[in-house]
Write an enzyme that holds these catalytic residues in place. Sequence first.
Site, PDB file in Angstrom:
ATOM      1  N   TYR A 113      38.227  39.147  33.493  1.00  0.00           N
ATOM      2  CA  TYR A 113      39.620  38.749  33.687  1.00  0.00           C
ATOM      3  C   TYR A 113      40.559  39.840  33.172  1.00  0.00           C
ATOM      4  O   TYR A 113      41.513  40.234  33.860  1.00  0.00           O
ATOM      5  CB  TYR A 113      39.902  37.427  32.967  1.00  0.00           C
ATOM      6  CG  TYR A 113      41.379  37.115  32.899  1.00  0.00           C
ATOM      7  CD1 TYR A 113      42.034  36.555  33.992  1.00  0.00           C
ATOM      8  CD2 TYR A 113      42.124  37.447  31.770  1.00  0.00           C
ATOM      9  CE1 TYR A 113      43.391  36.317  33.956  1.00  0.00           C
ATOM     10  CE2 TYR A 113      43.492  37.215  31.723  1.00  0.00           C
ATOM     11  CZ  TYR A 113      44.120  36.657  32.817  1.00  0.00           C
ATOM     12  OH  TYR A 113      45.464  36.439  32.781  1.00  0.00           O
ATOM     13  N   LEU A 119      49.679  37.847  23.054  1.00  0.00           N
ATOM     14  CA  LEU A 119      49.706  39.027  22.189  1.00  0.00           C
ATOM     15  C   LEU A 119      49.293  40.251  22.985  1.00  0.00           C
ATOM     16  O   LEU A 119      48.430  40.165  23.862  1.00  0.00           O
ATOM     17  CB  LEU A 119      48.735  38.853  21.014  1.00  0.00           C
ATOM     18  CG  LEU A 119      49.108  37.837  19.936  1.00  0.00           C
ATOM     19  CD1 LEU A 119      47.902  37.530  19.054  1.00  0.00           C
ATOM     20  CD2 LEU A 119      50.271  38.345  19.093  1.00  0.00           C
ATOM     21  N   LYS A 160      41.597  36.561  14.299  1.00  0.00           N
ATOM     22  CA  LYS A 160      42.177  35.914  15.473  1.00  0.00           C
ATOM     23  C   LYS A 160      41.238  34.774  15.867  1.00  0.00           C
ATOM     24  O   LYS A 160      40.187  34.989  16.474  1.00  0.00           O
ATOM     25  CB  LYS A 160      42.325  36.911  16.617  1.00  0.00           C
ATOM     26  CG  LYS A 160      42.987  36.318  17.848  1.00  0.00           C
ATOM     27  CD  LYS A 160      43.338  37.421  18.837  1.00  0.00           C
ATOM     28  CE  LYS A 160      44.147  36.901  20.008  1.00  0.00           C
ATOM     29  NZ  LYS A 160      43.381  35.997  20.872  1.00  0.00           N
ATOM     30  N   ARG A 194      50.595  25.108  23.627  1.00  0.00           N
ATOM     31  CA  ARG A 194      51.393  26.252  24.054  1.00  0.00           C
ATOM     32  C   ARG A 194      51.910  26.071  25.482  1.00  0.00           C
ATOM     33  O   ARG A 194      53.004  26.511  25.806  1.00  0.00           O
ATOM     34  CB  ARG A 194      50.566  27.547  23.946  1.00  0.00           C
ATOM     35  CG  ARG A 194      51.427  28.769  24.155  1.00  0.00           C
ATOM     36  CD  ARG A 194      50.650  30.047  23.919  1.00  0.00           C
ATOM     37  NE  ARG A 194      49.616  30.226  24.925  1.00  0.00           N
ATOM     38  CZ  ARG A 194      48.892  31.330  25.051  1.00  0.00           C
ATOM     39  NH1 ARG A 194      49.067  32.334  24.231  1.00  0.00           N
ATOM     40  NH2 ARG A 194      47.972  31.421  25.989  1.00  0.00           N
ATOM     41  N   CYS A 233      -2.438  24.902  31.384  1.00  0.00           N
ATOM     42  CA  CYS A 233      -3.732  24.232  31.558  1.00  0.00           C
ATOM     43  C   CYS A 233      -3.813  23.395  32.826  1.00  0.00           C
ATOM     44  O   CYS A 233      -4.880  22.887  33.164  1.00  0.00           O
ATOM     45  CB  CYS A 233      -4.047  23.372  30.344  1.00  0.00           C
ATOM     46  SG  CYS A 233      -2.950  21.942  30.182  1.00  0.00           S
TER      47      CYS A 233
HETATM   48  N1  LIG Z   1      38.053  34.178  31.673  1.00  0.00           N
HETATM   49  C1  LIG Z   1      39.184  33.945  32.314  1.00  0.00           C
HETATM   50  O1  LIG Z   1      39.206  33.636  33.487  1.00  0.00           O
HETATM   51  C2  LIG Z   1      40.479  34.067  31.582  1.00  0.00           C
HETATM   52  C3  LIG Z   1      41.658  33.692  32.196  1.00  0.00           C
HETATM   53  C4  LIG Z   1      42.828  33.796  31.476  1.00  0.00           C
HETATM   54  C5  LIG Z   1      42.821  34.261  30.182  1.00  0.00           C
HETATM   55  N2  LIG Z   1      41.623  34.613  29.595  1.00  0.00           N
HETATM   56  C6  LIG Z   1      41.566  35.141  28.233  1.00  0.00           C
HETATM   57  O2  LIG Z   1      42.504  34.487  27.433  1.00  0.00           O
HETATM   58  C7  LIG Z   1      43.202  35.397  26.660  1.00  0.00           C
HETATM   59  C8  LIG Z   1      44.618  35.381  27.151  1.00  0.00           C
HETATM   60  O3  LIG Z   1      45.449  35.454  26.174  1.00  0.00           O
HETATM   61  P1  LIG Z   1      46.234  34.261  25.558  1.00  0.00           P
HETATM   62  O4  LIG Z   1      47.656  34.532  25.854  1.00  0.00           O
HETATM   63  O5  LIG Z   1      45.691  32.943  25.914  1.00  0.00           O
HETATM   64  O6  LIG Z   1      45.917  34.465  24.080  1.00  0.00           O
HETATM   65  P2  LIG Z   1      45.944  35.883  23.380  1.00  0.00           P
HETATM   66  O7  LIG Z   1      44.568  36.401  23.363  1.00  0.00           O
HETATM   67  O8  LIG Z   1      47.032  36.730  23.926  1.00  0.00           O
HETATM   68  O9  LIG Z   1      46.349  35.525  21.940  1.00  0.00           O
HETATM   69  C9  LIG Z   1      47.500  34.749  21.620  1.00  0.00           C
HETATM   70  C10 LIG Z   1      46.994  33.585  20.917  1.00  0.00           C
HETATM   71  O10 LIG Z   1      46.222  33.992  19.803  1.00  0.00           O
HETATM   72  C11 LIG Z   1      46.126  32.906  18.945  1.00  0.00           C
HETATM   73  N3  LIG Z   1      45.936  33.337  17.572  1.00  0.00           N
HETATM   74  C12 LIG Z   1      44.801  33.148  16.855  1.00  0.00           C
HETATM   75  N4  LIG Z   1      44.909  33.615  15.608  1.00  0.00           N
HETATM   76  C13 LIG Z   1      46.164  34.115  15.511  1.00  0.00           C
HETATM   77  C14 LIG Z   1      46.879  34.735  14.441  1.00  0.00           C
HETATM   78  N5  LIG Z   1      46.297  34.945  13.237  1.00  0.00           N
HETATM   79  N6  LIG Z   1      48.152  35.114  14.669  1.00  0.00           N
HETATM   80  C15 LIG Z   1      48.722  34.936  15.868  1.00  0.00           C
HETATM   81  N7  LIG Z   1      48.087  34.337  16.934  1.00  0.00           N
HETATM   82  C16 LIG Z   1      46.823  33.939  16.749  1.00  0.00           C
HETATM   83  C17 LIG Z   1      47.351  32.102  19.174  1.00  0.00           C
HETATM   84  O11 LIG Z   1      46.926  30.829  19.580  1.00  0.00           O
HETATM   85  C18 LIG Z   1      48.064  32.756  20.316  1.00  0.00           C
HETATM   86  O12 LIG Z   1      48.515  31.823  21.255  1.00  0.00           O
HETATM   87  C19 LIG Z   1      42.547  36.744  26.848  1.00  0.00           C
HETATM   88  O13 LIG Z   1      41.574  36.958  25.875  1.00  0.00           O
HETATM   89  C20 LIG Z   1      41.895  36.587  28.203  1.00  0.00           C
HETATM   90  O14 LIG Z   1      40.730  37.380  28.325  1.00  0.00           O
HETATM   91  C21 LIG Z   1      40.488  34.525  30.270  1.00  0.00           C
HETATM   92 ZN   LIG Z   2      -1.043  22.555  28.870  1.00  0.00          ZN
END
Ligand SMILES: NC(=O)c1ccc[n+]([C@@H]2O[C@H](COP(=O)([O-])OP(=O)(O)OC[C@H]3O[C@@H](n4cnc5c(N)ncnc54)[C@H](O)[C@@H]3O)[C@@H](O)[C@H]2O)c1
Ligand SMILES: [Zn+2]
EC number: 6.5.1.2
Length: 664
Positions: free
Chosen positions: A33, A79, A105, A126, A393
């Site tokens: 992604y 972030l 994180k 969120r 077996c």
């Molecule tokens: N696999 C998929 O199809 C797919 C699709 C969309 C997004 N994603 C993944 O989701 C993420 C998208 O980013 P996002 O916006 O959801 O989150 P992000 O990775 O940008 O991080 C923001 C979030 O981090 C969290 N967080 C945890 N500890 C924290 C701290 N100490 N301080 C501040 N924030 C903290 C908060 O909840 C905040 O909302 C990416 O890692 C992406 O790869 C994956």
């Molecule tokens: Zn067996």
Amino acid sequence: MDTRERIQELADRVVALRDAYYQGSPLVADAEYDAVEDELRALIAAHPELAPDPNPLDQVGAPSVLHAPIRHSRPMLSLEKATKPEQVAAFFDRFPGQPVVVMPKLDGLSLALVYEQGRLVRAITRGDGTTGDDVTVLVRALTDGIPDRVGATGRVEVRGEAVMLRSTFTAYNVAHPDKPLINPRGAAAGTLRAKDPATVAERRLVFFAFDLDTEIAAETAADLADALRSLGFTAAEMRHCADPDAALAAITEIEQRRNDLDYDLDGAVLRLSDRDAYAAAGTRSSSPRGALAYKFAAEEKTTVLADVVWDVGKTGKIAPVAHLEPVFVGGTTVTRATLANQEVIRARGIRIGDTVLVRRAGDVIPFVAGVLDESKRTGAEREIVPPSACPSCGQPLTEQGNSRELFCTNVSCPAQTVRRLIHWASRAAADIEAVGPVWIERLAEAGILENPSDIYTLTKERLLEFDRIGEVSATRMVESIDAARGVGLRRALIGLAIPMASEGTATRLCRAGFGSLEEVADAGEERLVAVEDIGPKVAASLIEHLTRLRPEMERLRARGVSLDVREEDLPPVVAADAPLAGKTVVVTGSINDPRSGEKIPRPTFQRLCEKAGATTASSVSASTDLLITGADVGASKLTKAEKHGVEVVDQSVIWQQLIAAGLA
Ligand SMILES: NC(=O)c1ccc[n+]([C@@H]2O[C@H](COP(=O)([O-])OP(=O)(O)OC[C@H]3O[C@@H](n4cnc5c(N)ncnc54)[C@H](O)[C@@H]3O)[C@@H](O)[C@H]2O)c1
Ligand SMILES: [Zn+2]
């Protein structure tokens, strides 16, 4: 395809992938992604005039289906991501002279908690960053670490992450093999989407706070953490770092500890420590400028399921093993993963040839979490068909339990024989160091080994008849066998691989006063079920199998193998004035010997506490006397200790007592 079309295609894909992801069923792994986002970002940067409208990169989360939409007081943003040390240095360069805090994180679900006049009035997800879902009822019922009341007036907003502990996740999946959760993050999100808290009561979450809005705003991150704690929250751990080197060291340290924690981390967050500086830095369209997320290597990846092989275990259980196209995940290359049982395969709809999500977190054996993107199927995928007969077996199999686990009940099944012999020789049992799995297989194939007792008849001459073995190795093997006759009751019970009897069962039988394996075999149900944690099923299995193993016990004895309880099987003898005499203790966090700074495995430290008179337990309850805390303690144990009024002491105090008493 021209650039405009490519941009639109990527933007559409980002939106589709996000939708699926925030609904709890991702179609691709995060790295894949992120690559789509990166390509889109690069194309837009090169051709700003072709930016799509709306631009998904300016948006956060997903325009989710909200049951009870609530507008956030200020946006909940995403972030900016970094994966390289240079990016950390560049972040410091942007804010000359500004110190930074580094926090883990946490990989869960972010929540905003609103308190008015000290009372929790609202918990909001969120959502799309501007508007989230009201999940107050679910949060109250299901989340630890969120006080109902805080000692503050006016309006207070606390932000943080709700996570499902790995232990909760695993316990849930063991209890529900037919409807497994795919990963703790998705499980946390799914939990707070439930209609009725009662239906997800076993899926408790834990909240860690990392941000606070009040009129009396804290000036630095240290004040912030203190303020959160004084309100009754578990604050995310925050380290003050003055320069990039310190920040990188803190990041590395967090990453190294990642496996020992009871929750998933996907990186570390860097944030300007000074609140005013953080606020003054402002935000971009979807992320604050004063913070950066350093992402770790994924614990989940996608790969192709090349084949499924049914493996016969030491108790006759036939388990499906996934053979995978090699994939680097959670720090190692994985080619094999478990698929649990046929019900799990059915529930997850997995086929051979599918692109699957492989998960490996901590010391957990890698497992196939699920199929990704069924729309990618070509039609060449094959159904996974459980065998109708034992692959070793050929005997018919029996099905047991709700998850329809398959068993070969033929006690002379060759595959089981080899597995049992390997298990007998392993470290947990007879510990015959120089006789490894490869030799056991060769000797069993040659018909020389059938039962554990046969190992003790091996001679150097016999071994030298085989190819590729020299005088030196043969001597070493025989000496190793000789040295390993003092097995004792506990390890013999473990080594015989009796179905349903765990290592804990063996330990408890020894501690309950059983003196020999024969005594356990003769005890009868009544005496066995009187032992802590032994129920009628375990008792029946012990009786059945030890009765069958009677002749083997005689052979082992005849060959000089001890099956009587040994000193090592019993709790250490403790003096009445031992420092922890009579106390029930729980040890949590990571333990370090204060003299060398060396990390000590928790069981080793527990053993030291037992020597000092303590009884050790794994979870905090009303009967706990002391919670001994190491570094980086999880929130749930502390919360429980507080609830039950259990005294909490730092490991350093106990180390002093152990050292003073000459026990460590
Ligand atoms: N696999 C998929 O199809 C797919 C699709 C969309 C997004 N994603 C993944 O989701 C993420 C998208 O980013 P996002 O916006 O959801 O989150 P992000 O990775 O940008 O991080 C923001 C979030 O981090 C969290 N967080 C945890 N500890 C924290 C701290 N100490 N301080 C501040 N924030 C903290 C908060 O909840 C905040 O909302 C990416 O890692 C992406 O790869 C994956
Ligand atoms: Zn067996």
